[in-house]
Design an enzyme around this catalytic site. Structure first.
Site, mmCIF file in Angstrom:
data_model
loop_
_atom_site.group_PDB
_atom_site.id
_atom_site.type_symbol
_atom_site.label_atom_id
_atom_site.label_comp_id
_atom_site.label_asym_id
_atom_site.label_seq_id
_atom_site.Cartn_x
_atom_site.Cartn_y
_atom_site.Cartn_z
ATOM 1 N N HIS A 199 3.207 2.701 0.464
ATOM 2 C CA HIS A 199 4.359 2.489 1.025
ATOM 3 C C HIS A 199 5.461 2.786 0.003
ATOM 4 C CE1 HIS A 199 7.404 0.268 3.803
ATOM 5 N NE2 HIS A 199 7.750 -0.018 2.564
ATOM 6 N N GLU A 200 5.410 1.977 -1.135
ATOM 7 C CA GLU A 200 6.354 2.139 -2.222
ATOM 8 C C GLU A 200 6.540 3.318 -2.690
ATOM 9 O OE1 GLU A 200 8.388 -0.279 -2.168
ATOM 10 O OE2 GLU A 200 7.443 -1.672 -1.145
ATOM 11 N N HIS A 233 8.719 5.322 -0.711
ATOM 12 C CA HIS A 233 9.944 5.193 -0.977
ATOM 13 C C HIS A 233 10.475 6.068 -2.242
ATOM 14 C CE1 HIS A 233 11.072 2.280 1.941
ATOM 15 N NE2 HIS A 233 10.420 1.325 1.530
ATOM 16 N N GLU A 247 12.498 1.928 6.255
ATOM 17 C CA GLU A 247 11.101 1.314 5.953
ATOM 18 C C GLU A 247 9.952 1.847 7.209
ATOM 19 O OE1 GLU A 247 10.099 -1.163 4.330
ATOM 20 O OE2 GLU A 247 11.887 -0.473 3.150
#
Length: 292
Positions: free
Chosen positions: A133-134, A137, A208
């Site tokens: 997930h990071e 980003h 997100e």
């Protein structure tokens, strides 16, 4: 993806416009416009260049060497290769509150920070999903977008604080007379910070959802992130994570309380909605219907 980028650019433009307008109301003439433009330029440049340092300092993150966590390093290296980006630097945040965030102006100058709490709480598969997930980003340059948004929103709020402390003297009006400007006072103390918070919230929520999807694509395991989010939501609010509130959009789950008026300004989408989307995605991958 292009639609999200265009929407984000428009929202950042609105934030900058609020800052320029705030400068105008603070001074009361064209000099205020120049002040707002200068503040917007300085805020954007500083957040672009120093975003990683500011975020890491806000949460007292410390460098994580490969000798300290070889398995974590190998996992991040493998996921970075799948994502097609350079491996970011790794940091640990000394807190039992489970959370994680990514920062940096571009994939070549990125960092991922995890808390001691998240390393203790999650299974290897769940932690891998959070790291993916990071990394998403980082790949999408969301880290820079959030840093710029947070810095500009903070500058807008700071302008409001200046006026609230000095309102007895009042800004200079258009005819260069010293006196209170009720419209400027209302705008800078109430409307501008509120609008900035809502715009920042809109940017964060869009990013997100995209990062959740990116995690599922990198790991091929949407349910791992769903389970991780469920744990982080439950434990995270029992052990709040202290830090600069303007940096909270960088975190994978909102570290602030959901009680009272704060619930109106959470910078993250509802965790239950994020979980629902991930479960739905997992069901689509397996070709099975979503449970009611």
């Amino acid at each position: 993806m292009f639609g999200n980028q265009l929407r984000t650019a428009a929202l950042l433009g609105l934030l900058s416009g609020l800052l320029v307008l705030g400068g105008y109301y603070l001074i009361g003439n064209e000099q205020g416009l120049y002040l707002g433009l200068i503040l917007a330029a300085i805020s954007s440049f500083s957040s672009w260049y120093f975003s990683d340092q500011a975020a890491l300092a806000a949460y007292r993150a410390q460098p994580f060497s490969r000798e300290q966590a070889p398995e974590l390093y190998d996992r991040v290296a493998r996921l970075s290769d799948r994502a097609g980006i350079p491996m970011p630097k790794l940091f640990v945040v000394p807190t039992k509150s489970p959370n994680a965030f990514a920062t940096g102006r571009d994939p070549e100058h990125a960092a991922i920070a995890v808390t001691e709490g998240i390393l203790e709480l999650l299974t290897p598969e769940e932690l891998e999903a959070v790291l993916a997930h990071e990394l998403t980003h980082v790949k999408n340059r969301d880290t820079l977008t959030q840093a710029v948004a947070g810095t500009i929103a903070g500058a807008i709020t700071y302008l409001g604080q200046i006026l609230s402390f000095g309102f007895l003297y009042g800004p200079v009006t258009r005819d260069n007379r010293q006196g209170p400007n009720p419209l400027g006072l209302l705008f800078l103390i109430v409307l501008a910070p509120l609008s900035a918070s809502l715009i920042q919230l809109a940017i964060s929520r869009t990013r997100e959802y995209s990062a959740d999807l990116g995690s599922a694509e990198i790991t091929g395991n949407p349910l791992a992130l769903a389970h991780a989010l469920e744990k982080l939501e439950e434990v995270g609010h029992q052990i709040p994570m202290n830090g600069n509130p303007t940096m909270s959009p960088l975190l994978i789950v909102n570290p602030l309380s959901k009680e009272g008026l704060q619930s109106l300004f959470l910078t993250h989408p509802p965790v239950q909605e994020r979980i629902r989307r991930l479960v739905e995605l997992a069901s689509q991958q397996q070709g099975t219907p979503v449970a009611a």
